[in-house]
Design a protein around this motif. Structure first.
Motif: not given
Ligand code: 5PA
Length: 339
Positions: A193-203
């Motif tokens: 995770t870096s800018s957070g978009g991938t993380q937000a979608g997965i979470l």
């Protein structure tokens, strides 16, 4: 909610097809044996656009939105070796849009920067220190283009806007569908995770359709407080877009899934320990990771499994988010770290 109902909610947002289809999930047999876990790798490095990577998924929705708004030029920003910038320029050109890349750092004619140039993207390089400064440059260019009669579409660093996050909501549905087909119930889904978009979608995606699966998003050296705030905001706004009020995560849940300690001194630092991990995964499975994101995330995964924080026998899915171009940006530095 099941994955089909979640996918239905995504349908009201326009999307352009940039992916070949679903990305494969492969069993990492040799590493699984050594770690005593069942490790699978989701090959989001093989999305099919340019060198592949997680940004393809976000761009399907971002450029869908740009086309619906009749925009003719896309502006985005990142480090000079940005995987996101390369993916954006490739997607824009393919769709007949112009691309302006606002990059920070020192331009060297190699790696992703070199590939950006092959695409004839308009590139502007600045000595900016932060993403915030890049945002100001993007807005300046946006005004310039508007004054010239253009219709620019501005994509933030990493494509991490709520519209971009939709791409990883769709990925979460895909991950659960593929798990069912493989007859596997994932225990953990691990990603960088870096800018957070991938993380937000997965979470948000997993919380909505598979709350028992534990996401572990491994920071790669960005300031933690900024990352947590970004993910919190993205989760809230994307949940509102999809009317998923029940799926919103608490601050504690977001913190619990954001793993620190594997940034090795900060974003973009290239270190020998991570290069060792890249060599290990390449030798064991024939898969290349990158030195800035996936190499650090995989280092974290190995460490968590060795310390049994990920217990033996767990079914773990590592999402390979791409970035292999980074290896060529740092060829000399990395070569110096080889035995
Ligand atoms: C990047 C990011 P998020 O930005 O969605 O958190 O994704 C992290 C990530 N893996 C994971 C790879 C290969 C990535 O490139 N890249 C950025 C870029 O400009 O390329 C946004 C920083």
């Amino acid at each position: 909610m099941d994955s089909n109902s979640l996918k239905k909610r995504l349908e009201k947002y326009p999307r352009v097809k940039l992916m070949w289809g679903r990305t494969p999930i492969v069993y990492a047999a040799n590493i699984s044996r050594e770690l005593e876990i069942d490790l699978y790798i989701k090959r989001d490095d093989l999305t099919g656009l340019a060198l592949g990577g997680n940004k393809t998924r976000k761009l399907e929705f971002l450029l869908g939105d740009a086309l619906r708004k009749n925009c003719d030029t896309v502006i985005t920003a990142g480090a000079v070796h940005s995987n996101h910038a390369l993916q954006t320029a490739a997607a824009a050109q393919k769709l007949g849009l112009e691309a302006v890349l606002v990059l920070r750092g020192v331009a060297e004619n190699k790696g992703n920067y070199f590939l950006d140039r092959l695409l004839d993207a308009e590139i502007r390089v600045y000595e900016a220190k932060t993403g915030g400064e890049l945002q100001n440059y993007m807005e300046e260019i946006q005004r310039e283009l508007l004054a010239g009669g253009k219709k620019p579409y501005l994509i933030p660093v990493g494509g991490s806007s709520p519209t971009g996050v939709l791409g990883y909501i769709k990925a979460a549905a895909e991950i659960m569908e593929q798990g069912r087909e493989l007859n596997l119930a994932w225990d953990y889904v691990v990603s960088a995770t870096s800018s957070g978009g991938t993380q937000a979608g997965i979470l948000l995606g997993l919380k909505t359709i598979a709350p028992a699966v534990k996401p572990l998003c491994i920071g790669v050296g960005d300031p933690r407080e900024e990352l947590l705030a970004a993910v919190q905001g993205l989760v809230q706004e994307t949940a509102a877009m999809l009317e998923l009020e029940g799926g919103v995560l608490t601050g504690a849940e977001i913190e619990g899934s954001t793993i620190a300690g594997y940034g090795f001194g900060g974003y973009g630092t290239i270190v020998k320990e991570v290069i060792e991990v890249i060599r290990y995964v390449a030798r064991k499975e024939g898969i290349y990771l990158d030195p800035v994101y996936t190499g650090k995330a995989f280092f974290g995964l190995l460490d968590l499994a060795k310390r049994k924080i990920i217990p033996p026998g767990s079914r773990v899915l590592f999402v390979h988010t791409g970035g292999v171009g980074g290896l060529f940006q740092y060829e000399d530095l990395v070569s110096g770290m080889l035995p």
